[in-house]
Design an enzyme around this catalytic site. Structure first.
Site, mmCIF file in Angstrom:
data_model
loop_
_atom_site.group_PDB
_atom_site.id
_atom_site.type_symbol
_atom_site.label_atom_id
_atom_site.label_comp_id
_atom_site.label_asym_id
_atom_site.label_seq_id
_atom_site.Cartn_x
_atom_site.Cartn_y
_atom_site.Cartn_z
ATOM 1 N N GLN A 39 92.903 29.082 33.120
ATOM 2 C CA GLN A 39 91.903 29.600 32.200
ATOM 3 C C GLN A 39 90.845 30.312 33.034
ATOM 4 O OE1 GLN A 39 92.214 29.987 29.196
ATOM 5 N NE2 GLN A 39 92.559 28.145 27.947
ATOM 6 N N SER A 40 90.282 31.405 32.518
ATOM 7 C CA SER A 40 89.419 32.261 33.330
ATOM 8 C C SER A 40 88.072 31.637 33.636
ATOM 9 C CB SER A 40 89.218 33.619 32.637
ATOM 10 O OG SER A 40 90.466 34.270 32.497
ATOM 11 N N THR A 41 87.489 30.898 32.707
ATOM 12 C CA THR A 41 86.141 30.359 32.901
ATOM 13 C C THR A 41 86.088 28.903 32.463
ATOM 14 O OG1 THR A 41 85.394 31.054 30.704
ATOM 15 C CG2 THR A 41 85.114 32.637 32.512
ATOM 16 N N GLN A 44 85.892 28.612 28.675
ATOM 17 C CA GLN A 44 87.174 28.642 27.968
ATOM 18 C C GLN A 44 87.847 27.276 27.986
ATOM 19 O OE1 GLN A 44 89.590 31.755 29.598
ATOM 20 N NE2 GLN A 44 88.279 33.406 28.822
#
Length: 717
Positions: A39-41, A44
């Site tokens: 997951q990017s962040t 998220q």
């Protein structure tokens, strides 16, 4: 059962019983299958939990393809990291190592965008899988990097993943910019502000918080630098009112000492001036993405600037002045830098008149501080400017001029100079206006000539067109010069400013000499002086000093600097001529030194009388004096030893013996031991007769007439 070593431990891979996909072979099933989760962040991870769960569920799909449960590994080391290529993804590097070690037969991800969102990472994974015959799978299917059709699909998926990220960024940035252009985009507000129910910034309702922030900016007006302000806040334990936002609502105040970077950031924030700014900074990439630098842009470079939109602590003009002071405080060659504690009064504002560079201040351990131009030591082949002068000498001049400008009489003179400068500018304005009119007329003449020429005559037309273009360029230059002149600030001072200056200048001398510290004096000098230019006249004692005052006028002065060697003295040639004359008159070194001291001649470095030991050294080092002492220029009837001895037919030893006996006139020039003889025609005849009378052994002594020189009152010049 097959065994594969991973991280030093043997992992048993069960042999499959059948095939569940045509592209999955027994060879693939003989290795592990890796499920990549990302997951990017962190947001998220908290808010998009369904997406995370779907990625972990890919393990069941891999099992459905024929891999046993214990042969499927999940790589989730990169949760919370972006796949754009800016982050160091340890899990992705681990995945590539497993592939190159031939331990993985299948790489699975929910979407191709989970594996990579930049071309470099995607190409690396794509090519490594192709080399080691590793399959790539997502929820749409299984792809073989060796198959041309699958390679095409995988390439398109990689491009789409990257463009999808770019599209999302553009869409979000345009949304932010649209909201920012309305002045409504606030992620947070700086110290001293809170957001109201409508999301607009308001001054902190706590009166003590507002007082501290007002003190913050008032103190910056006094200190003049963010570092000095930080030190002041820390020294006096002044804490700033920080508020934590929870759920969009400002929390309670937390009084904390501000860090140095926080102080600088608050001074750069336009909201304190009631303005809204967006796009105030720009990131500059480096070789190391984690070390990217952020620089503040000028207000005219911001994407959005809305002035007078919110409550303010300072005016917009004060904010602009503060930014200018912060820029000047940067330690760069083109900026003066902050006022520091060094004793040099003009550090940062004194420049070399010859090369235009700022003079550096050196603090030798065994000498006084010196302003020095170091261009020749940093630029190859540069000629030394010789612009060096002791700080105490130049600072003394500047201190006197500053006190004169601040004294009542000096202020009256300064006001008169300002009025004269204003008159001069009016005259210059008329001159530049006339130039613009002349340039406009030249353009009209060139245009008429070009339009009246026959177009078929190409050579003439081209020449007239070039003349027309040159006239247009000259017109633009003249108009630009006129605009620059008109944009200059007027030097006129009203009656209120005159009265305030006269009152504050009453006892400024005592204030300057007894109460102001080093930093305070430098601040005063920078308030009155824009720049000081120094030019040494031919590497001598004389120094031209040009002062550029803040009022717009200039004053030129000349001072004498301390030099290190005698040739740099302004009266060096006069000193050497006088010294040579005294020596030629027959004076020895102590007598010469005494006479020079009485006449006021001094040594260069310490300004003391010239010692007797230096007389001979100076005469020998000076080419003209050395020649006069060792190879003197002879006047009429003067002879050197060898020439006269040859002329009368005796040896030089005998001739010098005659000098000792007093039979011939001669003087010995000191330091060179050169004898200069005097002999005219009559004296030359006597010396020849004396030589003949002494040429035979046993001869009687010369007569009285032969022993007596024909002229005994002569002094050799």
């Amino acid at each position: 059962m097959n065994e594969i070593a991973i991280a030093g431990e043997a992992v048993r891979v069960a042999k499959p019983t059948g095939l569940f996909h045509p592209k999955v072979t027994d060879r693939h099933l003989g290795f592990l299958a890796a499920v990549y989760v990302r997951q990017s962040t962190s947001a998220q991870l908290r808010e998009h939990q369904e997406s995370t769960a779907r990625q972990y569920a890919m393990k069941d799909r891999v099992v459905a393809l024929g891999w046993p449960q214990d042969s499927v590994i999940v790589i989730d080391d990169d949760l919370g990291l972006s796949g754009s290529g800016n982050a160091d993804r340890e899990g992705f590097r681990r995945l590539l190592k497993l592939i190159t070690d031939q331990k993985v037969g299948l790489v699975a991800g929910l979407e191709m965008s989970r594996l990579a969102r930049n071309s470099k990472d995607w190409s690396d994974l794509f090519e490594v899988c192709a080399i080691f015959n590793t399959l790539i799978a997502d929820e749409d299917g299984v792809f073989d990097p060796h198959d041309p059709n699958d390679r095409l699909v995988l390439g398109l998926k990689g491009i789409i993943s990257e463009m999808e990220l770019h599209t999302m960024k553009v869409r979000l940035e345009r949304g932010r910019l649209s909201k920012a252009q309305r002045g409504e985009l606030f992620h947070d507000v700086p110290v001293g502000y809170v957001l109201d129910a409508q999301g607009s910034p308001q001054l902190d309702p706590d009166q003590s918080a507002r007082r501290v922030m007002q003190l913050f900016f008032d103190q910056f007006e006094i200190t003049g630098s963010s570092h000095a302000l930080f030190q002041y806040l820390a020294e006096h334990n002044i804490r700033l009112p920080f508020r934590q936002r929870r759920g969009g609502v400002s929390g309670d105040i937390q009084w904390r000492l501000a860090a140095k970077t926080t102080v600088y950031g608050l001074l750069k924030h336009p909201l304190y001036a009631g303005a809204y700014g967006y796009g105030r900074t720009k990131r500059y990439g480096t070789k190391m993405p984690s070390k990217a630098t952020k620089k503040h842009l000028l207000p005219e470079q911001w994407k959005v600037l809305l002035i007078d939109r919110h409550p303010a602590y300072i005016t917009w003009q004060q904010f602009c002045d503060n930014q200018q002071r912060l820029r000047e405080n940067d330690s760069r060659p083109d900026r003066m830098g902050p006022a520091r504690t060094g004793v040099a009064l003009l550090s940062g504002i004194v420049y070399c008149e010859k090369c235009g560079r700022r003079l550096a201040v050196s603090y030798p351990s065994n000498s006084s501080p010196v302003y020095r131009c170091a261009r020749h030591s940093t630029v190859a082949g540069a000629t030394p400017c010789n612009s060096s002068i002791r700080c105490e000498i130049l600072d003394a001049l500047i201190s006197d001029k500053l006190l004169e400008a601040l004294s009542p009489a000096g202020i009256e003179l300064s006001l008169q100079v300002i009025q004269d400068e204003e008159t001069r500018r009016i005259q210059m304005q008329r001159i530049y206006t006339d130039r613009v009119q002349q340039a406009c007329y030249a353009v009209e003449v060139a245009e008429r000539g070009y339009r009246h020429v026959d177009p078929a005559n190409r050579l003439v037309a081209a020449s007239l067109e070039e003349s027309w273009e040159q006239a247009l360029v000259a017109q633009q230059d003249a108009q630009q010069q006129l605009n620059e002149l008109l944009s200059q600030v007027s030097t006129e001072i009203d009656d209120a400013q005159r009265e305030a200056i006269e009152q504050c200048a009453g006892d400024v001398v005592t204030l300057w000499q007894r109460h102001l510290g080093v930093v305070d004096r430098k601040e005063v000098a920078r308030l009155l002086l824009k720049q000081v230019n120094v030019a040494v006249q031919g590497n001598t004692q004389r120094v031209d000093v040009r002062l550029q005052w803040r009022g717009g006028y200039e004053s030129v002065h000349e001072i004498m600097r301390t030099v290190t060697v005698y040739p740099q003295l302004d009266n060096y040639r006069e000193l050497m001529d006088r010294m040579l004359q005294l020596v030629l008159d027959g004076n020895r070194s102590p007598a010469v030194a005494s006479i020079l001291a009485e006449e006021g001649y001094r040594s260069p470095r310490h300004n003391k009388p010239i010692s007797a030991s230096m007389i001979g050294k100076l005469l020998n080092d000076d080419p003209a004096s050395h020649q006069q002492l060792t190879t003197p220029i002879l006047s009429e009837h003067q002879w050197l030893t060898i020439d006269l001895a040859t002329a009368i037919g005796v040896t030089t030893k005998k001739l010098k013996d005659w000098v000792r006996r007093g039979w011939v006139l001669a003087d010995q020039r000191p330091f060179g031991r050169v004898w200069v003889f005097w002999a005219d025609a009559v004296e030359l005849t006597r010396l020849r007769q004396l030589s003949v009378s002494q040429s035979r052994k046993g001869c009687m002594g010369p007569t009285e007439s032969l022993r007596t020189p024909t002229r005994n009152d002569r002094k050799t010049p």
